[in-house]
Design a protein around this motif. Structure first.
Motif, PDB file in Angstrom:
ATOM      1  N   ILE A  38      45.364  40.573  32.336  1.00 13.93           N
ATOM      2  CA  ILE A  38      46.143  41.802  32.209  1.00 13.93           C
ATOM      3  C   ILE A  38      46.193  42.231  30.742  1.00 13.93           C
ATOM      4  N   LEU A  39      46.286  41.247  29.846  1.00 12.38           N
ATOM      5  CA  LEU A  39      46.327  41.494  28.412  1.00 12.38           C
ATOM      6  C   LEU A  39      45.168  40.772  27.752  1.00 12.38           C
ATOM      7  N   ASP A  40      44.700  41.319  26.630  1.00  6.99           N
ATOM      8  CA  ASP A  40      43.741  40.558  25.832  1.00  6.99           C
ATOM      9  C   ASP A  40      44.530  39.774  24.777  1.00  6.99           C
ATOM     10  N   ALA A  41      43.843  38.973  23.986  1.00  3.54           N
ATOM     11  CA  ALA A  41      44.527  38.107  23.025  1.00  3.54           C
ATOM     12  C   ALA A  41      45.309  38.916  21.992  1.00  3.54           C
ATOM     13  N   VAL A  42      44.779  40.070  21.576  1.00  2.00           N
ATOM     14  CA  VAL A  42      45.472  40.906  20.592  1.00  2.00           C
ATOM     15  C   VAL A  42      46.763  41.467  21.195  1.00  2.00           C
ATOM     16  N   GLN A  43      46.696  41.957  22.422  1.00  2.00           N
ATOM     17  CA  GLN A  43      47.897  42.465  23.082  1.00  2.00           C
ATOM     18  C   GLN A  43      48.926  41.359  23.273  1.00  2.00           C
ATOM     19  N   PHE A  44      48.453  40.167  23.601  1.00  2.00           N
ATOM     20  CA  PHE A  44      49.377  39.040  23.747  1.00  2.00           C
ATOM     21  C   PHE A  44      50.029  38.719  22.405  1.00  2.00           C
ATOM     22  N   GLY A  45      49.249  38.763  21.333  1.00  2.00           N
ATOM     23  CA  GLY A  45      49.812  38.565  19.994  1.00  2.00           C
ATOM     24  C   GLY A  45      50.879  39.604  19.683  1.00  2.00           C
TER      25      GLY A  45
END
Length: 193
Positions: A38-45
């Motif tokens: 649902i999210l990429d690593a940047v969005q999760f960050g």
């Protein structure tokens, strides 16, 4: 994802979230980034950063943010309620049970096993944070385990902020919120430059 699905999903996290919100970080990362994507690593960050900058527990803030990303305001309410309700119920049961059975070998064994499991989750959350901030090309230990370093990079500014905060926590009496806000200000300043 519907609000009801978010409520159920975060209720499952709330049941497993022993020890606080940082235990939730690996669960969220594995579900939202690695699993369902649902999210990429940047969005999760960004999720973790916003959760750190806003008042309140990181787990609740992260649930609210993730729910909003997924389904707007109703999703944020559902995800937050889903995370809080099992924790509230289990906490009440634990207080009653611990008071009555605190000297039981089974309860002592459970507590002995939960502590290192919680520590493992906190350590894993730290590795995720390290990969999201200091090593933006990927988490180094994962690259090492897979035999390649691919896009291995070090964000030197993030490493400097991390080091300064770590030293300040150990050598000064500056509060954690002030250090987080200071890190945010330094990050904003370097982005402007």
């Amino acid at each position: 994802m519907t609000s009801l699905a978010l409520l159920w999903r975060f209720a499952s996290f709330g049941i497993l979230c022993f020890g606080g919100g940082y235990m939730l970080v690996p669960l969220l990362f594995n579900d939202l980034v690695t699993g369902r994507k649902i999210l990429d690593a940047v969005q999760f960050g960004n999720l973790v950063s916003v959760a750190q900058l806003t008042p309140g527990p990181v787990g609740i803030n992260a649930a609210t943010y993730a729910g909003f990303i997924e389904n707007g305001f109703p999703g944020s309410v559902a995800a937050t309620a889903g995370l809080v309700l099992p924790t509230l119920i289990l906490s009440m049961l634990a207080v009653l049970g611990l008071h009555k059975y605190r000297k039981s070998f089974a309860v002592q064994g459970i507590l002995t096993g939960v502590r290192p499991a919680a520590l493992g989750l906190v350590f894993y959350a730290s590795i995720i944070f390290l990969g999201l901030s200091v090593f933006p090309g990927g988490i180094p230990w994962r690259s090492f385990l897979h035999g390649c370093f691919g896009d291995f990079r070090i964000d030197w500014i993030s490493l400097a902020i991390f080091s300064a905060v770590f030293i300040a926590l150990n050598k000064t009496k500056i509060s954690a919120p002030a250090l987080i806000l200071g890190g945010a200000a330094l990050g904003a300043l370097t982005a402007l430059l």
